[in-house]
Write an enzyme that holds these catalytic residues in place. Structure first.
Site, mmCIF file in Angstrom:
data_model
loop_
_atom_site.group_PDB
_atom_site.id
_atom_site.type_symbol
_atom_site.label_atom_id
_atom_site.label_comp_id
_atom_site.label_asym_id
_atom_site.label_seq_id
_atom_site.Cartn_x
_atom_site.Cartn_y
_atom_site.Cartn_z
ATOM 1 N N CYS A 124 75.033 -65.482 87.393
ATOM 2 C CA CYS A 124 76.093 -65.029 88.292
ATOM 3 C C CYS A 124 75.547 -64.207 89.442
ATOM 4 O O CYS A 124 75.988 -64.327 90.581
ATOM 5 C CB CYS A 124 77.107 -64.168 87.542
ATOM 6 S SG CYS A 124 77.998 -65.028 86.247
ATOM 7 N N CYS A 131 72.296 -22.788 83.444
ATOM 8 C CA CYS A 131 70.889 -23.087 83.707
ATOM 9 C C CYS A 131 70.699 -23.678 85.100
ATOM 10 O O CYS A 131 69.870 -23.230 85.875
ATOM 11 C CB CYS A 131 70.351 -24.084 82.679
ATOM 12 S SG CYS A 131 70.008 -23.340 81.061
ATOM 13 N N CYS A 135 70.586 -31.353 76.056
ATOM 14 C CA CYS A 135 71.035 -30.078 76.639
ATOM 15 C C CYS A 135 72.109 -29.446 75.767
ATOM 16 O O CYS A 135 72.059 -28.255 75.475
ATOM 17 C CB CYS A 135 71.600 -30.302 78.038
ATOM 18 S SG CYS A 135 70.338 -30.415 79.329
#
Lengths: 267, 109, 159
Positions: free
Chosen positions: A85, A186, A228
């Site tokens: 495709c 952070c 994290c």
């Protein structure tokens, strides 16, 4: 309250050692810096950057190569390959890496590149979806996003994507986990400061999927989110969850204009 | 583990006598033998690529013996003199005896 | 916003104590060798095994290593030996050792005159801060050595 926070921080070893101002950095980072946005590249050690600089030294290119092969591989009952495709990925996928995640009408929510790939597999190729973090899905995602390398991130956050963007933003600023830290604690408040022996970056997403030295392989952005979240001692969401896809959109917009770097190399 | 996938960079053409830089990479976990299975506590046995060889027209040019301290997805770069046109053959030998290989053509002008 | 203030207020002393305790339990380095380490004597023994009773001399080797490795999983190393690389006079091999890894051997690199240059690069695992030693064997039987210390950063979240 403050004592509790200190105890929690101490227990985890996730201590931010340096207080005060961010390091001043006079380096000209070229394309890796756009206004006040800085790619994770600019926070990496010179040796780590040099591994990314040369495609024949960057081990993540092995995944991109695999993605190219899979692109041309016929699979599933429909007897199709991606190429059936989409033909030449360099043309058909030139933008995708810069504009995803996008709002997907049939599901009424956002989808990211991994989910788009699996939708193509299940609906068009009549093939099985690839597992999250499988070699195949990582390779195809890295290959597709690599086609947009150098293009500035330019996601759409208005129209039907707007409410999902807002949810992602809310997630980013929401404190969570035993350490009671948000993404921004952070990556916004302390980017450029040391967290133990590591230099905190802005947490930009433009290089994912990325080869992490810690992982010793390529990994997805959602794997990083999970890492994290675990490190602030929160329960991570599932890779591919709505929460993380919404966050992915917010982060992409936060790094708007930074060039797609996939596949990056990071510590 | 999926079959290791090599990647090599060799110039396609070179002048006679030119010293060429060759770069190679291959996917491999390079299981060190020092790691423990998190669930069972048992040591995961060593499984690394222990030998890398680069030959040109059938003759060894460069080789390396690797120990478990070589990083995952091992990288090796080195040099070779372009003497004549021919074929570089790169082979990586696994602890389990499998050999992975890749070739590259060089035309010396 | 005071949430950031909370951890910024950690005193340096407290922070150091935490680093001391946490440094060993660093997350994420599970692929690194964790068994008992080799030592300088083991490296010497390994070198002896390769070169016999010869005494290595200093010089001719250039060892390119980071002074501080961001991650001990992947430490780039380039070694170059000053040699004409002719049939008559060439560097046969360079052996690389790390004295605080569980096993001292890292790699042996075998050159031929067809290399044109006795220079090679790879990436290695270093379990902790330690010396990397290179030993070069020349075609005339002489042996050279060079050493460099690499400090390895342990722990943290990767930034």
């Amino acid at each position: 309250m403050r004592r509790i926070a200190l105890a929690a921080v101490a227990a985890s070893g996730l201590t931010v050692m340096l207080a005060g101002t961010a390091l001043t950095d006079e380096t000209n980072w070229g394309a890796y810096e756009v206004g006040d946005k800085r790619s994770g590249y600019t926070y990496a050690a010179a040796e780590t950057r040099s591994i990314q600089d040369d495609d024949f030294e960057n081990p993540a290119m092995l995944w991109v190569d695999t993605g190219q092969e899979l692109w041309d591989t016929v699979e599933g009952e429909a007897g199709k390959a991606c190429a059936s495709c989409h033909d030449d990925a360099a043309v058909s996928m030139a933008e995708v890496g810069a504009i995803y995640p996008v709002y997907y009408e049939p599901r009424g929510k956002l989808i990211n590149i991994e989910q788009r790939i699996n939708l193509c597999r299940t609906e068009n190729m009549k093939a099985k979806a690839w597992k999250w973090e499988s070699r195949e899905l990582l390779s195809m995602t890295a290959f597709v996003r690599n086609q947009a390398r150098g293009r500035p991130v330019a996601v759409k956050i208005d129209g039907p994507a707007a409410p999902f963007y807002e949810k992602g933003k809310e997630f980013y600023y929401q404190r969570r986990g035993q350490l009671d830290m948000a993404c921004k604690s952070c990556h916004e408040d302390n980017a450029g400061n040391m967290i133990r022996a590591n230099l905190l970056s802005q947490g930009q997403s433009n290089g994912f999927p990325t080869y992490r030295l810690k992982w010793q392989k390529v990994g997805s952005l959602h794997r990083r989110f999970r890492g994290c979240n675990s490190q602030v001692r929160a329960t991570p969401y599932k890779a591919g969850s709505d929460e993380y896809v919404n966050l992915e959109l917010f982060l992409a917009d936060r790094g708007r204009g930074l060039p797609v770097e996939t596949p990056a190399v990071r510590n | 583990m999926a079959k290791p996938k090599p990647r090599v960079k060799v110039p396609k053409t070179a002048a006679k006598g030119e010293v060429l830089e060759i770069k190679t990479l291959i996917t491999h976990k390079m299981e060190s033998g020092q790691r423990k299975d998190k669930k069972t506590g048992e040591k995961i046995p060593q499984k690394i690529i222990n030998k890398f060889v680069c030959a040109f027209n059938g003759k060894e040019v460069f080789s390396a013996d690797w120990h478990p301290a070589i990083s995952a997805n091992p990288f090796m770069s080195f040099y070779a003199v372009a003497t004549e046109s021919g074929t570089f053959e790169f082979t990586w030998t696994d602890d389990d005896g499998s050999v992975y290989s890749k070739t590259a053509q060089l035309t010396v002008e | 916003m005071n949430e950031s203030k909370q951890y910024r207020d950690v005193s340096r002393r407290q922070a150091l104590i935490v680093v001391g305790a946490g440094g060993l339990a660093a997350a994420g380095l599970t692929l690194l060798p964790q068994a008992a380490s080799a030592d300088a004597a083991a490296v010497d023994a390994a070198i002896k095994g390769l070169i016999g009773g010869k005494t290595p001399q200093a010089g001719r080797i250039t060892l390119d290593l980071p002074q501080i490795a961001e991650n001990g999983n992947t430490v780039p190393i380039t070694v170059e030996v000053d040699s004409p690389m002719t049939e008559q006079d060439y560097c046969k091999a360079v052996h690389i050792f790390a004295d605080k890894n569980p096993q001292p051997g890292v790699a042996s690199i075998n050159f031929t005159p067809a290399c044109g240059k006795a220079k090679a690069s790879t990436r290695m695992r270093l379990a902790k801060t330690q010396n990397v030693v290179a030993v070069a064997e020349m075609s005339d039987g002489s042996v050279y050595t060079a050493k460099a210390e690499v400090k390895v950063t342990i722990g943290g979240c990767g930034g």
